[in-house]
Design a protein around this motif. Structure first.
Motif, mmCIF file in Angstrom:
data_model
loop_
_atom_site.group_PDB
_atom_site.id
_atom_site.type_symbol
_atom_site.label_atom_id
_atom_site.label_comp_id
_atom_site.label_asym_id
_atom_site.label_seq_id
_atom_site.Cartn_x
_atom_site.Cartn_y
_atom_site.Cartn_z
ATOM 1 N N ILE A 34 81.719 83.877 131.560
ATOM 2 C CA ILE A 34 80.788 84.980 130.947
ATOM 3 C C ILE A 34 80.545 83.680 129.623
ATOM 4 O O ILE A 34 79.210 84.792 129.039
ATOM 5 C CB ILE A 34 82.692 85.559 130.151
ATOM 6 C CG1 ILE A 34 83.280 85.922 131.317
ATOM 7 C CG2 ILE A 34 82.284 86.253 129.031
ATOM 8 C CD1 ILE A 34 82.095 87.899 132.146
ATOM 9 N N LEU A 35 81.104 82.660 128.710
ATOM 10 C CA LEU A 35 80.515 82.843 127.440
ATOM 11 C C LEU A 35 79.200 82.080 127.829
ATOM 12 O O LEU A 35 77.513 82.282 126.590
ATOM 13 C CB LEU A 35 81.027 81.006 127.308
ATOM 14 C CG LEU A 35 83.152 81.932 126.699
ATOM 15 C CD1 LEU A 35 83.857 80.029 126.697
ATOM 16 C CD2 LEU A 35 83.105 82.757 125.174
ATOM 17 N N LEU A 42 72.635 85.625 123.726
ATOM 18 C CA LEU A 42 72.400 85.161 122.263
ATOM 19 C C LEU A 42 71.595 84.711 121.539
ATOM 20 O O LEU A 42 70.944 84.738 120.447
ATOM 21 C CB LEU A 42 73.666 84.735 121.451
ATOM 22 C CG LEU A 42 74.652 85.764 121.139
ATOM 23 C CD1 LEU A 42 76.445 85.336 120.845
ATOM 24 C CD2 LEU A 42 74.980 87.153 120.765
ATOM 25 N N ARG A 43 70.912 83.366 122.035
ATOM 26 C CA ARG A 43 70.397 82.500 122.251
ATOM 27 C C ARG A 43 68.903 83.032 122.657
ATOM 28 O O ARG A 43 67.759 82.689 121.619
ATOM 29 C CB ARG A 43 70.482 81.044 122.770
ATOM 30 C CG ARG A 43 71.656 80.238 122.893
ATOM 31 C CD ARG A 43 71.528 79.604 121.117
ATOM 32 N NE ARG A 43 69.965 78.862 121.347
ATOM 33 C CZ ARG A 43 69.772 77.650 121.530
ATOM 34 N NH1 ARG A 43 71.126 77.074 120.896
ATOM 35 N NH2 ARG A 43 68.637 76.892 121.120
ATOM 36 N N TYR A 62 79.416 91.649 128.044
ATOM 37 C CA TYR A 62 79.457 92.609 126.205
ATOM 38 C C TYR A 62 80.782 93.171 126.123
ATOM 39 O O TYR A 62 81.909 92.877 124.826
ATOM 40 C CB TYR A 62 78.689 93.908 126.811
ATOM 41 C CG TYR A 62 78.609 95.192 125.598
ATOM 42 C CD1 TYR A 62 78.357 94.847 124.001
ATOM 43 C CD2 TYR A 62 79.659 96.131 126.108
ATOM 44 C CE1 TYR A 62 78.446 95.603 123.012
ATOM 45 C CE2 TYR A 62 79.831 96.713 124.122
ATOM 46 C CZ TYR A 62 79.007 96.964 123.343
ATOM 47 O OH TYR A 62 79.185 97.864 122.253
ATOM 48 N N ASP A 63 81.727 94.103 126.977
ATOM 49 C CA ASP A 63 82.775 94.373 126.831
ATOM 50 C C ASP A 63 83.996 93.041 126.423
ATOM 51 O O ASP A 63 84.888 93.338 125.726
ATOM 52 C CB ASP A 63 83.554 95.014 128.018
ATOM 53 C CG ASP A 63 83.227 95.606 127.955
ATOM 54 O OD1 ASP A 63 82.348 96.612 127.679
ATOM 55 O OD2 ASP A 63 83.539 96.144 129.577
ATOM 56 N N ARG A 64 84.120 92.001 127.008
ATOM 57 C CA ARG A 64 84.584 90.897 126.469
ATOM 58 C C ARG A 64 84.157 90.054 124.829
ATOM 59 O O ARG A 64 85.057 89.705 124.426
ATOM 60 C CB ARG A 64 84.085 89.060 127.372
ATOM 61 C CG ARG A 64 85.068 88.076 127.271
ATOM 62 C CD ARG A 64 86.458 88.400 128.173
ATOM 63 N NE ARG A 64 86.281 88.528 129.242
ATOM 64 C CZ ARG A 64 85.922 87.730 130.397
ATOM 65 N NH1 ARG A 64 86.213 86.124 130.135
ATOM 66 N NH2 ARG A 64 86.585 88.245 131.224
ATOM 67 N N TYR A 65 83.370 90.291 124.782
ATOM 68 C CA TYR A 65 82.424 89.969 123.462
ATOM 69 C C TYR A 65 82.906 91.376 122.532
ATOM 70 O O TYR A 65 83.669 90.731 121.576
ATOM 71 C CB TYR A 65 80.961 89.703 123.173
ATOM 72 C CG TYR A 65 80.286 90.090 121.671
ATOM 73 C CD1 TYR A 65 80.874 88.257 121.615
ATOM 74 C CD2 TYR A 65 80.080 91.026 121.551
ATOM 75 C CE1 TYR A 65 79.760 88.994 120.241
ATOM 76 C CE2 TYR A 65 79.289 91.226 120.051
ATOM 77 C CZ TYR A 65 79.243 90.091 119.749
ATOM 78 O OH TYR A 65 79.419 89.905 118.021
ATOM 79 N N ARG A 69 85.993 89.898 119.837
ATOM 80 C CA ARG A 69 86.172 89.681 117.881
ATOM 81 C C ARG A 69 86.557 90.966 117.750
ATOM 82 O O ARG A 69 87.296 90.855 116.597
ATOM 83 C CB ARG A 69 84.832 91.173 117.922
ATOM 84 C CG ARG A 69 83.556 91.546 116.805
ATOM 85 C CD ARG A 69 82.251 92.062 115.830
ATOM 86 N NE ARG A 69 83.046 93.136 116.678
ATOM 87 C CZ ARG A 69 82.039 94.569 117.389
ATOM 88 N NH1 ARG A 69 81.341 93.947 117.935
ATOM 89 N NH2 ARG A 69 82.565 95.639 117.774
ATOM 90 N N ARG A 70 87.325 92.525 118.593
ATOM 91 C CA ARG A 70 88.319 93.358 117.699
ATOM 92 C C ARG A 70 89.689 91.771 117.228
ATOM 93 O O ARG A 70 90.215 93.045 116.256
ATOM 94 C CB ARG A 70 88.509 94.357 118.649
ATOM 95 C CG ARG A 70 87.475 95.032 118.179
ATOM 96 C CD ARG A 70 87.156 96.434 119.192
ATOM 97 N NE ARG A 70 85.730 97.022 118.673
ATOM 98 C CZ ARG A 70 85.467 98.393 119.960
ATOM 99 N NH1 ARG A 70 86.230 98.687 121.116
ATOM 100 N NH2 ARG A 70 84.546 98.783 119.459
#
Length: 94
Positions: A34-35, A42-43, A62-65, A69-70
């Motif tokens: 996922i990372l 992002l890059r 996307y959901d993990r990001y 974040r939240r």
């Protein structure tokens, strides 16, 4: 290792700060995959939907990001890495 992917050393540095799978609910997809998908996005600057399939569904990434974040995971990782790397003299604050 492909472009934008974490090396073994980089992932080993992050891994202690990543959330563990709980005993209830659906287990997390592999954090490293996922990372790597997130960093590819992002890059490269590509849209979410263009993340290569080898990283898993773009929606999962996307959901993990967003979830991390939240709930403050990204902030905790940043603070922990800053402390650790600064203690080893690996951050130039100037």
């Amino acid at each position: 290792m492909r472009r934008y992917e974490l090396s073994n050393a980089q992932f080993a540095l992050l891994e202690p700060y990543l959330p563990k799978n709980g005993s209830v609910g659906h287990p997390w997809a592999d954090h490293r995959r996922i990372l790597n998908g997130l960093f590819w996005k992002l890059r490269s600057g590509a849209p979410w939907r263009d993340i290569p399939d080898r990283y898993g569904p773009w929606q999962t990434i996307y959901d993990r990001y967003v979830f991390w974040r939240r709930n403050g995971t990204w902030e905790r990782i940043l603070r922990a890495l800053q402390v650790e790397l600064d203690a080893h003299g690996e951050i130039d604050w100037s």
